[in-house]
Design an enzyme around this catalytic site. Structure first.
Site, PDB file in Angstrom:
ATOM      1  N   TYR A  31      36.117 -51.966 100.330  1.00 18.99           N
ATOM      2  CA  TYR A  31      36.018 -53.410 100.496  1.00 18.99           C
ATOM      3  C   TYR A  31      36.853 -53.870 101.679  1.00 18.99           C
ATOM      4  CZ  TYR A  31      40.716 -54.183  98.562  1.00 18.99           C
ATOM      5  OH  TYR A  31      42.072 -54.195  98.350  1.00 18.99           O
ATOM      6  N   ARG A  50      38.218 -51.116 110.389  1.00 22.45           N
ATOM      7  CA  ARG A  50      38.831 -50.416 109.252  1.00 22.45           C
ATOM      8  C   ARG A  50      37.771 -50.066 108.203  1.00 22.45           C
ATOM      9  NH1 ARG A  50      43.774 -53.210 106.219  1.00 22.45           N
ATOM     10  NH2 ARG A  50      42.101 -54.583 105.501  1.00 22.45           N
ATOM     11  N   ARG A  98      24.354 -41.719  85.984  1.00 24.47           N
ATOM     12  CA  ARG A  98      25.746 -41.290  86.083  1.00 24.47           C
ATOM     13  C   ARG A  98      25.891 -39.780  86.229  1.00 24.47           C
ATOM     14  NH1 ARG A  98      30.226 -39.888  83.097  1.00 24.47           N
ATOM     15  NH2 ARG A  98      32.190 -40.855  83.780  1.00 24.47           N
ATOM     16  N   HIS A 100      29.071 -37.333  88.442  1.00 22.13           N
ATOM     17  CA  HIS A 100      30.212 -37.485  89.344  1.00 22.13           C
ATOM     18  C   HIS A 100      29.867 -37.189  90.800  1.00 22.13           C
ATOM     19  CE1 HIS A 100      32.145 -37.526  85.470  1.00 22.13           C
ATOM     20  NE2 HIS A 100      33.341 -37.745  86.008  1.00 22.13           N
ATOM     21  N   LYS A 146      40.542 -48.061 101.935  1.00 24.24           N
ATOM     22  CA  LYS A 146      40.574 -49.325 101.189  1.00 24.24           C
ATOM     23  C   LYS A 146      39.489 -49.319 100.103  1.00 24.24           C
ATOM     24  CE  LYS A 146      41.249 -54.253 102.179  1.00 24.24           C
ATOM     25  NZ  LYS A 146      42.462 -54.411 101.381  1.00 24.24           N
ATOM     26  N   GLU A 179      54.519 -49.925  99.850  1.00 25.92           N
ATOM     27  CA  GLU A 179      53.925 -51.234 100.161  1.00 25.92           C
ATOM     28  C   GLU A 179      53.798 -52.028  98.880  1.00 25.92           C
ATOM     29  OE1 GLU A 179      49.808 -50.856 101.477  1.00 25.92           O
ATOM     30  OE2 GLU A 179      49.503 -49.193 100.095  1.00 25.92           O
ATOM     31  N   LEU A 204      48.303 -48.594 103.116  1.00 31.23           N
ATOM     32  CA  LEU A 204      47.123 -49.088 103.812  1.00 31.23           C
ATOM     33  C   LEU A 204      47.569 -49.599 105.188  1.00 31.23           C
ATOM     34  CD1 LEU A 204      44.045 -49.902 103.490  1.00 31.23           C
ATOM     35  CD2 LEU A 204      44.924 -52.195 103.086  1.00 31.23           C
TER      36      LEU A 204
END
Ligand code: PMP
Length: 284
Positions: A31, A50, A98, A100, A146, A179, A204
């Site tokens: 995101y 990014r 589903r 993995h 991220k 952070e 990040l």
């Protein structure tokens, strides 16, 4: 509110993705969030850079061109009438039964929303400074990507709220600050230099962090990228947080102890005043 989902702008309560979306089942999604200030998206180009890197690291396909994505983000901001707030967008690997391992032939899911923020509350935090707490960093080692896998961050922020604090700051096994749960951390040392952790894999690489380095250069404030301990942070001249949402937020107490005389510092104030002269604006 209006949300963009895979090609359509719909009322947010009608915005749906599959139960078997991999973002939902595996946090297999990345995101970005940009500040919107006075009708412009701030530092969009760097956030898109990014995002490209996050997608490449996870081998998730880019859902559309940069120009198309920019159009969607501006449109979402415009349709939600956001003048001051943020735009948030998320790309998952897609929906598939589903399993993995990566499914074959899946198309990424792209959603975007924009929201107004309480400008007065943010101004008050900036004026008064905020309390923070410290917690052991219990995240995986790829926090440089991220992803929406933010459960440790959410639990840390909740712990902060319950302690009457604004943010929780993570500390690594060696006692060095990494952070915040949703912000980078800075201090001002005895010589008036900014100190922040190098953007290795422990944090990040914040866009606000990068832009603030340019602001510091323009203001002739030295920046040192090195690790620092909780003790050093508690005895620093100034401490502050940076993130796209808040830009720069002064810290005035840590784990219940007053820091920096309990008031926002002058260097933070100077940098904050200059920030939007240097940040890039994309009008919506
Ligand atoms: N670290 C974490 C864990 C974050 O969630 C954020 C906010 N996205 C930041 C740092 C600050 O990054 P940016 O300045 O790009 O918002």
């Amino acid at each position: 509110r209006i949300t963009y989902v895979n090609g359509r702008y719909v009322p947010s309560r009608e915005a749906v993705v599959s139960v078997e979306d991999r973002g939902n089942q595996f946090a297999d999604a990345v995101y970005e969030a940009c500040q919107i200030k006075d009708g412009a998206i701030i530092d969009l180009r760097r956030h898109l850079d990014r995002l490209d890197r996050s997608l490449a690291e996870l081998r998730i396909a880019t859902p559309m061109s940069r120009a198309a994505m920019t159009h969607v983000l501006r449109e979402v901001a415009r349709r939600n009438k956001v003048e001051n707030g943020y735009v948030y967008w998320q790309i998952s690997r897609g929906a598939a039964p589903r399993d993995h391992a990566f499914p074959a032939g899946v198309r990424p899911t792209f959603t975007a929303t924009a929201k107004s923020l309480d400008v007065a509350a943010a101004a008050l935090r900036y004026e008064k400074g905020v309390p923070i707490i410290t917690l052991p960093d219990n995240r995986w080692e790829r926090v440089d990507i991220k992803t929406v896998g933010l459960l440790p961050n959410a639990l840390a922020k909740q712990a902060a709220r319950e302690a009457g604090a604004f943010e929780a700051v993570f500390v690594d096994a060696e006692g060095y600050v990494t952070e915040g749960s949703s912000a980078n951390v800075w201090l001002v040392d005895g010589e008036g230099r900014l100190v922040t952790r190098p953007a290795d894999r422990g944090i990040l690489r914040g866009i606000t962090r990068s832009v603030l380095m340019e602001v510091a250069a323009a203001e002739d404030v030295a920046v040192v990228e090195r690790r620092f301990t909780v003790t050093e942070m508690k005895t620093a001249r100034e401490v502050f947080l940076t993130s796209a949402g808040a830009i720069l937020c002064p810290v005035v107490s840590i784990d219940g102890e007053t820091v920096a005389n309990g008031v926002p510092g002058s260097i933070a104030a100077r940098l904050r005043r200059r920030f939007h002269d240097i940040a890039e604006r994309t009008p919506i």
